[in-house]
Enzyme design. Sequence first.
Site, short mmCIF file in Angstrom:
data_model
loop_
_atom_site.label_atom_id
_atom_site.label_comp_id
_atom_site.label_asym_id
_atom_site.label_seq_id
_atom_site.Cartn_x
_atom_site.Cartn_y
_atom_site.Cartn_z
N HIS A 274 0.85 -1.19 0.00
CA HIS A 274 0.00 0.00 0.00
C HIS A 274 0.89 1.24 0.00
O HIS A 274 1.94 1.26 0.62
CB HIS A 274 -0.90 0.02 1.25
CG HIS A 274 -2.05 0.93 1.13
ND1 HIS A 274 -1.96 2.28 1.39
CD2 HIS A 274 -3.32 0.70 0.74
CE1 HIS A 274 -3.13 2.85 1.17
NE2 HIS A 274 -3.98 1.91 0.77
N ASP B 213 -8.00 -5.11 -0.21
CA ASP B 213 -8.48 -5.98 -1.31
C ASP B 213 -8.13 -7.44 -1.12
O ASP B 213 -8.57 -8.28 -1.89
CB ASP B 213 -7.88 -5.49 -2.63
CG ASP B 213 -8.43 -4.11 -3.00
OD1 ASP B 213 -7.64 -3.20 -3.27
OD2 ASP B 213 -9.67 -3.97 -2.97
C1 SDX Z 1 -6.15 0.19 -2.99
O1 SDX Z 1 -4.31 4.66 -2.09
C2 SDX Z 1 -5.26 4.06 -1.41
O2 SDX Z 1 -5.66 4.42 -0.34
C3 SDX Z 1 -5.83 2.85 -2.17
C4 SDX Z 1 -6.88 2.01 -1.44
C5 SDX Z 1 -8.17 2.80 -1.16
O3 SDX Z 1 -8.88 2.43 -0.23
O4 SDX Z 1 -8.49 3.71 -1.99
O5 SDX Z 1 -6.35 1.54 -0.21
C6 SDX Z 1 -7.29 0.81 -2.28
O6 SDX Z 1 -5.89 0.56 -4.11
C7 SDX Z 1 -5.31 -0.82 -2.27
C8 SDX Z 1 -4.11 -1.33 -3.13
C9 SDX Z 1 -4.63 -2.42 -4.08
N1 SDX Z 1 -3.55 -2.79 -5.05
C10 SDX Z 1 -2.92 -3.97 -4.95
O7 SDX Z 1 -3.10 -4.79 -4.05
C11 SDX Z 1 -1.95 -4.25 -6.10
C12 SDX Z 1 -0.64 -4.84 -5.55
N2 SDX Z 1 0.05 -3.77 -4.80
C13 SDX Z 1 1.04 -2.99 -5.47
O8 SDX Z 1 0.92 -2.88 -6.85
C14 SDX Z 1 1.55 -1.78 -4.70
O9 SDX Z 1 1.81 -2.21 -3.43
C15 SDX Z 1 0.66 -0.55 -4.65
C16 SDX Z 1 0.27 -0.10 -6.00
C17 SDX Z 1 -0.54 -0.79 -3.80
C18 SDX Z 1 1.50 0.56 -3.98
O10 SDX Z 1 2.54 0.82 -4.84
P1 SDX Z 1 3.66 1.93 -4.49
O11 SDX Z 1 3.32 2.66 -3.23
O12 SDX Z 1 3.89 2.74 -5.73
O13 SDX Z 1 4.90 1.07 -4.12
P2 SDX Z 1 5.94 0.51 -5.16
O14 SDX Z 1 5.21 -0.08 -6.35
O15 SDX Z 1 6.98 1.54 -5.40
O16 SDX Z 1 6.56 -0.73 -4.34
C19 SDX Z 1 7.65 -0.53 -3.42
C20 SDX Z 1 8.43 -1.84 -3.49
C21 SDX Z 1 8.87 -2.21 -4.90
O17 SDX Z 1 10.01 -3.03 -4.79
P3 SDX Z 1 11.50 -2.31 -4.97
O18 SDX Z 1 11.46 -1.58 -6.29
O19 SDX Z 1 11.65 -1.41 -3.76
O20 SDX Z 1 12.47 -3.49 -4.95
O21 SDX Z 1 7.61 -2.94 -3.05
C22 SDX Z 1 7.43 -3.85 -4.14
C23 SDX Z 1 7.77 -3.10 -5.40
O22 SDX Z 1 8.20 -4.00 -6.41
N3 SDX Z 1 6.01 -4.22 -4.10
C24 SDX Z 1 5.56 -5.46 -4.33
C25 SDX Z 1 4.17 -5.37 -4.15
N4 SDX Z 1 3.82 -4.11 -3.84
C26 SDX Z 1 4.96 -3.40 -3.82
N5 SDX Z 1 6.19 -6.61 -4.65
C27 SDX Z 1 5.39 -7.70 -4.82
N6 SDX Z 1 4.05 -7.72 -4.66
C28 SDX Z 1 3.40 -6.56 -4.33
N7 SDX Z 1 2.07 -6.55 -4.19
#
Ligand code: SDX
Length: 427
Positions: A306, A363
Site C-alpha cells: 500500500h 483488497d
Molecule cells: C487500494 O491509495 C489508497 O488508499 C488505495 C486504497 C483505497 O482504499 O483507496 O487503499 C485501495 O488501491 C489498495 C491497493 C490495491 N492494489 C494492490 O493490491 C496491487 C498490488 N500492490 C502494489 O501494486 C503496490 O503495493 C501498490 C500499487 C498498492 C502501492 O505501490 P507503491 O506505493 O507505488 O509502491 P511501489 O510499487 O513503489 O513498491 C515498493 C516496493 C517495490 O520493490 P522495490 O522496487 O523497492 O524493490 O515494493 C514492491 C515493489 O516491487 N512491491 C511489491 C508489491 N507491492 C509493492 N512486490 C510484490 N508484490 C506486491 N504486491
Amino acid sequence: MSDKAILEYQGKKYEFPVTEGTEGELGINIKTLRSEAGMITLDRGYKNTGSCESAITFLDGEKGILRYRGYAIEDLAEKADFLEVAYLLIFGELPNKEQLDKFSADIRDESEVDEEMKKILDGFPKSAHPMGVLSSLTSALIAFNPSSVNVDSEEEMYKAIVKILGKFPVLVAWTLRKKNSLPLNYGDDSLGYVENLHKMMFEKPGKKYNVDQSVIDALDKLLILHADHEQNCSASTVRMVGSSHAGLFASISAGISALWGPLHGGANQAVIEMLEGIKQDGGDTHKFMQKAKDKEDPFRLMGFGHRVYKNFDPRAKIIKKSADEVLGGLGIEDPVLDIAKGLEKEALEDDYFVQRKLYPNVDFYSGIIYRALGIPVEMFTVMFALGRLPGWIAQWREMRLKKEPIGRPRQIYVGANLRDFKVVGER
Ligand code: SDX
C-alpha cells in the site's frame, strides 16, 4: 519548532511556511516556490506531495490507523450502518434520527432511473466489464438530470448528492442483471439501503426473494470499510475532474474509471483470480511468493502492499475476521481462504515483504466474502465503487465548498530544443 522551512540553492535561501494538521502532520506550503526561486518540485506518483487540506479522513500508515471524521474505522464498522457513515463523511457529523430519516427519505425519493437509460444498457454486449458499464451509465445520468450538472449552492449540491446516492444502487443492480440476462428492476422503498440493493441485484422473476440478515450485515460492513480513504487515486481523480467544475456525476464517472485499475480497486478481482490460479496450480504458495519477489517476473502478490500503510491495513484485519464469520455462518468452505491465509503467513515471515513493509490491504480478503455472498468476481470492483461513493461525494463537496483552484500540475520538459522545420523532401 520553527513554522518555516528553508530551501537553499546556489547560495540563496528561500523560506516557506509549514502547515501543521490536527494530527501533527507537517506540510511545506510551496505556493511561492516558482515565483521566488524559479523552480518547481518533482514527485512521481505524488508520493510526498499533498494536494489539499482535508477534514474528512485521517490515515496513519505507520500505525495502521483509519478514521472517518475522527471516528475509528473499527467503531464505525461495528456500530454504524452504511447510510449513517455516508452522512458522516459527506456532512461531517453522525446524523441524529431526524437527520438520518430525512436523508434516507430524500435518497429513496431520488432512486428512480429514467426508462430511457435501459436503451443505453442494451447497447452493451453481455461480455462488457461491469466497471466500464457503470462508468458509462453514471455519466449518462447527466443527460437525464441536467439540473445536477452546474451546482454551486449547498442546496443544489445536496439535491445532486441524494440523486446519485439514490440512483447508483439501481445502476449497480442493472449492471449485474444485464450480465445475468435478468429483467431490469427497481427498488423496494420498504427496505433499508443495503437490503434494497441486494434485492435489486439478486431477486428473480416469479421467485420469492429472501436473504439471511447476516449477508446484509456483512455487505453493509464491507461498504463502510470501503467508504473513503483520503487522497487515493480515484478520490484524487474525482477532485481533479470536479476542480474544473464538471458536475458531480461526471466526476464520479471518472473516479469509477480510476478505481477500475488492478493497482487500485481492481485488485480485489485480481486477488481472487490470483488465488484461484494458485489453487489450480496445486496450491504451492511458496512458488508464487518467489515469483512476486522476482524482478524479472511481472507477477505481483495482488492485495499486498500500500502507498500509505506500512503496517497492517486496519480494514484488512476487520475483513479477514469477517470472512471467517460470514463463511462459517453460511457453512461455506472456500479453499482459497486457506490459500490466502497461507500467503499472508509466509509473506509476514519473508524478508522481501518485511523490509518493504508489504502487508495485506483492503483488497486481499474482501473478494472471498463477496464470493460467499454470491457476488460474481467481475462485480467485486463495482461493489468497491458503491462503497466508495460517499467518500468520492465528500471529497468533491469539500473541494467545491472550499473553492479550490482548478488542478493543473506543472512539469519539467525533457524533449527536443528548438529546431527548424524541414519539408518532407528534406527529412
Ligand atoms: C487500494 O491509495 C489508497 O488508499 C488505495 C486504497 C483505497 O482504499 O483507496 O487503499 C485501495 O488501491 C489498495 C491497493 C490495491 N492494489 C494492490 O493490491 C496491487 C498490488 N500492490 C502494489 O501494486 C503496490 O503495493 C501498490 C500499487 C498498492 C502501492 O505501490 P507503491 O506505493 O507505488 O509502491 P511501489 O510499487 O513503489 O513498491 C515498493 C516496493 C517495490 O520493490 P522495490 O522496487 O523497492 O524493490 O515494493 C514492491 C515493489 O516491487 N512491491 C511489491 C508489491 N507491492 C509493492 N512486490 C510484490 N508484490 C506486491 N504486491
